[in-house]
Design a protein around this motif. Sequence first.
Motif, PDB file in Angstrom:
ATOM      1  N   LEU A 161       0.907  -1.402  -0.125  1.00  0.00           N
ATOM      2  CA  LEU A 161      -0.359   0.021  -0.117  1.00  0.00           C
ATOM      3  C   LEU A 161       0.841   1.524   0.312  1.00  0.00           C
ATOM      4  O   LEU A 161       0.836   2.139  -0.603  1.00  0.00           O
ATOM      5  CB  LEU A 161      -0.735  -0.049   0.874  1.00  0.00           C
ATOM      6  CG  LEU A 161      -1.964  -1.023   1.241  1.00  0.00           C
ATOM      7  CD1 LEU A 161      -2.683  -1.080   2.067  1.00  0.00           C
ATOM      8  CD2 LEU A 161      -3.173  -0.833  -0.004  1.00  0.00           C
ATOM      9  N   TRP A 162       1.934   1.077   0.711  1.00  0.00           N
ATOM     10  CA  TRP A 162       2.793   2.446   0.903  1.00  0.00           C
ATOM     11  C   TRP A 162       2.825   2.578   0.179  1.00  0.00           C
ATOM     12  O   TRP A 162       3.472   3.936  -0.577  1.00  0.00           O
ATOM     13  CB  TRP A 162       3.497   2.095   2.238  1.00  0.00           C
ATOM     14  CG  TRP A 162       4.843   3.224   2.531  1.00  0.00           C
ATOM     15  CD1 TRP A 162       5.975   3.069   1.146  1.00  0.00           C
ATOM     16  CD2 TRP A 162       4.678   4.156   3.496  1.00  0.00           C
ATOM     17  NE1 TRP A 162       7.378   4.026   1.939  1.00  0.00           N
ATOM     18  CE2 TRP A 162       5.712   4.917   2.624  1.00  0.00           C
ATOM     19  CE3 TRP A 162       3.507   4.495   3.902  1.00  0.00           C
ATOM     20  CZ2 TRP A 162       6.082   6.616   3.850  1.00  0.00           C
ATOM     21  CZ3 TRP A 162       3.854   5.778   4.541  1.00  0.00           C
ATOM     22  CH2 TRP A 162       4.850   6.930   4.308  1.00  0.00           C
ATOM     23  N   CYS A 163       4.021   1.253  -1.219  1.00  0.00           N
ATOM     24  CA  CYS A 163       4.149   2.040  -2.487  1.00  0.00           C
ATOM     25  C   CYS A 163       3.403   2.299  -3.851  1.00  0.00           C
ATOM     26  O   CYS A 163       4.410   2.220  -4.874  1.00  0.00           O
ATOM     27  CB  CYS A 163       5.634   1.109  -2.504  1.00  0.00           C
ATOM     28  SG  CYS A 163       6.800   0.814  -1.604  1.00  0.00           S
ATOM     29  N   GLY A 164       2.320   1.984  -2.736  1.00  0.00           N
ATOM     30  CA  GLY A 164       1.061   2.189  -4.012  1.00  0.00           C
ATOM     31  C   GLY A 164       1.069   1.179  -5.469  1.00  0.00           C
ATOM     32  O   GLY A 164       0.547   1.233  -6.050  1.00  0.00           O
ATOM     33  N   ARG A 217      -3.566  -2.682  -3.812  1.00  0.00           N
ATOM     34  CA  ARG A 217      -5.272  -2.043  -3.390  1.00  0.00           C
ATOM     35  C   ARG A 217      -5.417  -3.773  -2.684  1.00  0.00           C
ATOM     36  O   ARG A 217      -4.945  -4.403  -2.116  1.00  0.00           O
ATOM     37  CB  ARG A 217      -5.912  -2.227  -4.149  1.00  0.00           C
ATOM     38  CG  ARG A 217      -5.368  -1.952  -6.036  1.00  0.00           C
ATOM     39  CD  ARG A 217      -5.390  -0.034  -5.753  1.00  0.00           C
ATOM     40  NE  ARG A 217      -6.940   0.634  -5.526  1.00  0.00           N
ATOM     41  CZ  ARG A 217      -7.086   1.280  -5.028  1.00  0.00           C
ATOM     42  NH1 ARG A 217      -6.486   2.187  -5.183  1.00  0.00           N
ATOM     43  NH2 ARG A 217      -8.264   2.049  -4.601  1.00  0.00           N
ATOM     44  N   ASP A 239      -6.653   2.078   0.777  1.00  0.00           N
ATOM     45  CA  ASP A 239      -6.295   2.544  -0.774  1.00  0.00           C
ATOM     46  C   ASP A 239      -5.846   3.478  -0.547  1.00  0.00           C
ATOM     47  O   ASP A 239      -5.289   4.492  -0.887  1.00  0.00           O
ATOM     48  CB  ASP A 239      -7.186   1.802  -1.636  1.00  0.00           C
ATOM     49  CG  ASP A 239      -7.204   0.410  -1.283  1.00  0.00           C
ATOM     50  OD1 ASP A 239      -6.167  -0.506  -1.422  1.00  0.00           O
ATOM     51  OD2 ASP A 239      -8.480  -0.369  -2.260  1.00  0.00           O
ATOM     52  N   GLY A 254      -1.885   5.263   0.382  1.00  0.00           N
ATOM     53  CA  GLY A 254      -1.716   4.642  -0.666  1.00  0.00           C
ATOM     54  C   GLY A 254      -1.781   5.967  -1.725  1.00  0.00           C
ATOM     55  O   GLY A 254      -1.645   6.063  -3.362  1.00  0.00           O
ATOM     56  N   PRO A 301       2.886   6.290  -7.192  1.00  0.00           N
ATOM     57  CA  PRO A 301       3.836   4.619  -6.312  1.00  0.00           C
ATOM     58  C   PRO A 301       4.792   5.569  -6.774  1.00  0.00           C
ATOM     59  O   PRO A 301       6.007   6.039  -7.270  1.00  0.00           O
ATOM     60  CB  PRO A 301       3.204   4.636  -7.767  1.00  0.00           C
ATOM     61  CG  PRO A 301       1.755   4.824  -8.905  1.00  0.00           C
ATOM     62  CD  PRO A 301       2.180   6.634  -8.367  1.00  0.00           C
TER      63      PRO A 301
END
Length: 148
Positions: A106-109, A112, A133, A137, A141
Amino acid sequence: MLFRSPTIRLFPLPWPDAIADRLPIEHLREHDAMPWMHRPLDVAGAVAGRGWPTAARGDVTFRLVDPLIPENDGGWRLELDGGEGRLSAYDGDPGPVLDTRAWAVLWCGVGRAAQLRSSGRLSGDAGSDDRLDALLGCGAPVGLLDYF
């Protein structure tokens, strides 16, 4: 005479990139992949230092499971407002439960909540998945321009 269409070889670009979106995907072949990983060491410090979109506002609670770093393990409340983020300890019912690998996705995008649920990395109450999400996120990204 055999006609060959031109070949374009792209080396790691941040995803999504402006070039790949315009190439005909039906001809895409992956020749080499260099996977990399992200591991949160200080989730509260990362949230405070990240920089967030000024339009991102809201909060979400969750439980992060981190068997290696006790300071990360526990209930958290993520609050975003005006381009700043804060992650504070939360003692109530956190709702969703995610492990450090799910946090990194999620952190890095790059994924989901629905994907994480299907892989077993996210469990508990699904009522906050959209907020996870949208908030966790919501930055750009992550991409890796160099490989070491």
